[in-house]
Design a protein around this motif. Sequence first.
Motif, PDB file in Angstrom:
ATOM      1  N   HIS A  55       0.701  -0.985   0.375  1.00 42.56           N
ATOM      2  CA  HIS A  55       0.089   0.279  -0.124  1.00 42.56           C
ATOM      3  C   HIS A  55       0.887   0.845   0.321  1.00 42.56           C
ATOM      4  O   HIS A  55       1.655   1.163   1.039  1.00 42.56           O
ATOM      5  N   HIS A  57       0.628   5.343  -1.915  1.00 44.52           N
ATOM      6  CA  HIS A  57       0.705   6.508  -3.067  1.00 44.52           C
ATOM      7  C   HIS A  57       2.305   7.477  -3.553  1.00 44.52           C
ATOM      8  O   HIS A  57       2.637   8.115  -2.827  1.00 44.52           O
ATOM      9  N   HIS A 200      -8.202   1.938   1.920  1.00 38.06           N
ATOM     10  CA  HIS A 200      -8.279   2.224   3.721  1.00 38.06           C
ATOM     11  C   HIS A 200     -10.268   1.984   4.141  1.00 38.06           C
ATOM     12  O   HIS A 200     -10.215   2.168   3.987  1.00 38.06           O
ATOM     13  N   HIS A 237      -4.144  -0.941   6.268  1.00 40.89           N
ATOM     14  CA  HIS A 237      -5.222  -0.500   7.392  1.00 40.89           C
ATOM     15  C   HIS A 237      -5.122  -1.608   8.438  1.00 40.89           C
ATOM     16  O   HIS A 237      -4.937  -2.317   9.382  1.00 40.89           O
ATOM     17  N   ASP A 289       2.525   2.849   3.410  1.00 37.40           N
ATOM     18  CA  ASP A 289       1.753   4.164   2.955  1.00 37.40           C
ATOM     19  C   ASP A 289       2.427   5.093   2.388  1.00 37.40           C
ATOM     20  O   ASP A 289       3.444   4.831   1.936  1.00 37.40           O
TER      21      ASP A 289
HETATM   22 ZN    ZN Z   1      -2.597   5.460   2.120  1.00 35.73          ZN
END
Ligand code: ZN
Length: 413
Positions: A55, A57, A200, A237, A289
Motif C-alpha cells: 500500500h 501513494h 483504506h 490498515h 503508505d
Molecule cells: Zn494510504
Amino acid sequence: MTLAVENALRDGERVGVRCEDGLIAAIGPEVSSRPGDETIDADGAHLVAPLVNGHTHAAMTLFRGSGGDLPLMPWLEEKIWPVEAKLSDEDVYWGARLACAEMLRSGTTRFWDMYWHPEATARAVGDAGLRATIGAPLFDLGGSPAELREMAHRGLEALDGFGPEIAPALAPHAIYTVSEESLRWIAELSAERDLPVQIHLSETEQEVQDCLAAHGARPAFYLDRLGLLSERTVLAHGVWLDPEELALVAERGATVVTNPVANMKLAVGGVFPYPAARAAGVAAGLGTDGAGSNDSLDLLADLKTFALAQKHAAADPTAIDAAEAWAVATGAAAPRLGATRLEPGAPADFLLLDPRSPELGIGSLTADLVYAASGAVVDTTVVAGRVLMRGGEVPGLEEVVVDAAERAGRLGL
Ligand SMILES: [Zn+2]
C-alpha cells in the motif's frame, strides 16, 4: 536477453540463476552462465525474493517532510488535498520516479498504488523497470456518483496499453469519502471486469464509530453488505478490525495490508491485530503508505517496526517470528499481492544482498533482515531479468532526485 548470476548464496548453498525472457529459466548449484549471457558474479551475495509494498501513494514523495506533525484529517484537509488539486502529470511522474528509485534501492520491486494521474505513475513504473498495481483514487464526497463513475472509467482507460508490469485496479479512497451507491457500483465493476479493489479501511477508531452511527455496522460488515469484500479486495490498515470482522475478511478471501509506521506517525492509537488475523486465516501484507505519512519507502526498515509493534501490542515476544514477518513483507502471506518465488518459470525478480554488510554477517539471515537490516543491505535489484541496481548504483538516480525536488519546490509546500 539472458542474464546469469553466479556464486550467489541461497540457504547456505552456492547457486546460479539463469534468466531468459524475463523469467527464471534455471536456478540451483549446477547453474552457470553460457556464452553471450550478461553475467553477474554475485561473489557470495545472498539471493532472496524481493519485497512487495502492499500500500502506497508513490508520488507523495513530493509531500515528504511537510505537515508531518498534524492529525490525519487536518493533515489531509489543510496540507494535502489543496496541493493535490493542482498537481500536474509531470509532478506525479517525477514524484513516482523518486518513489520507484527509493523502493528498488531498498529491495521492493512491486507495489500497490493509489494516486491521482495514474497514467503518470504507470509511466514512471515502466521507466524505472518495476511492477505495480495502480488505481486512480475515487471520491464522491462533495461530488456525485456520476462524476465518480466517470473518474473510474477515465482512470481505467488511462492505464490501458501499458505492459504486463502494470495492473489496473479500482481504488475507492475510503468508506467515509465514497457514497454507498458508488461503493456498490465499484463492487459490480470489480466483479464484472475481475479488477482488484484497494481501499483504506478501519484506519482510525473514529471511522469505526462513524460507520456504526451511519450504517449500523462495523466497516468490514458494511463493505460486505455492499458486495465489496471479496478475494479481489485489498484493505489498507485494518487497525480496528474486531474478531468477527477478521473472521469475515478471512471467509471472503480479502487481504489486509498493515502500514505500521504510517499508523504510528499519525498516532491512530492501535496496531493491526495481526496474531488474531493470522489465527482467523486472513491474508496479510505490509505497506509503507505514502511518503507524506511515513516518510520513508524503505519497507525493509518498516519490517522491524511491524514485528516489534506486534510483539509489543501483544505483550508477547512470540507473537510473530522473523520467518513469518519476512513472509508478510515479501507478499508470501497474501497470494493476491504478487510474491515472487525463486523457481524456474517464475518472474526473474530477485535481490542480491551484500554479504559484507555489517548487519548480515552474524546470526540467522532472516532474523538479521527483520531486526537489524535496512534497505542499505541491498546490493543488486533485478526485475524481469533486467538489472536495475548493481553495487548499490541506480543509473540516472541523480536526475530523478533533482527533478522531483524541483517539482516539490514549485508546489510551494
Ligand atoms: Zn494510504
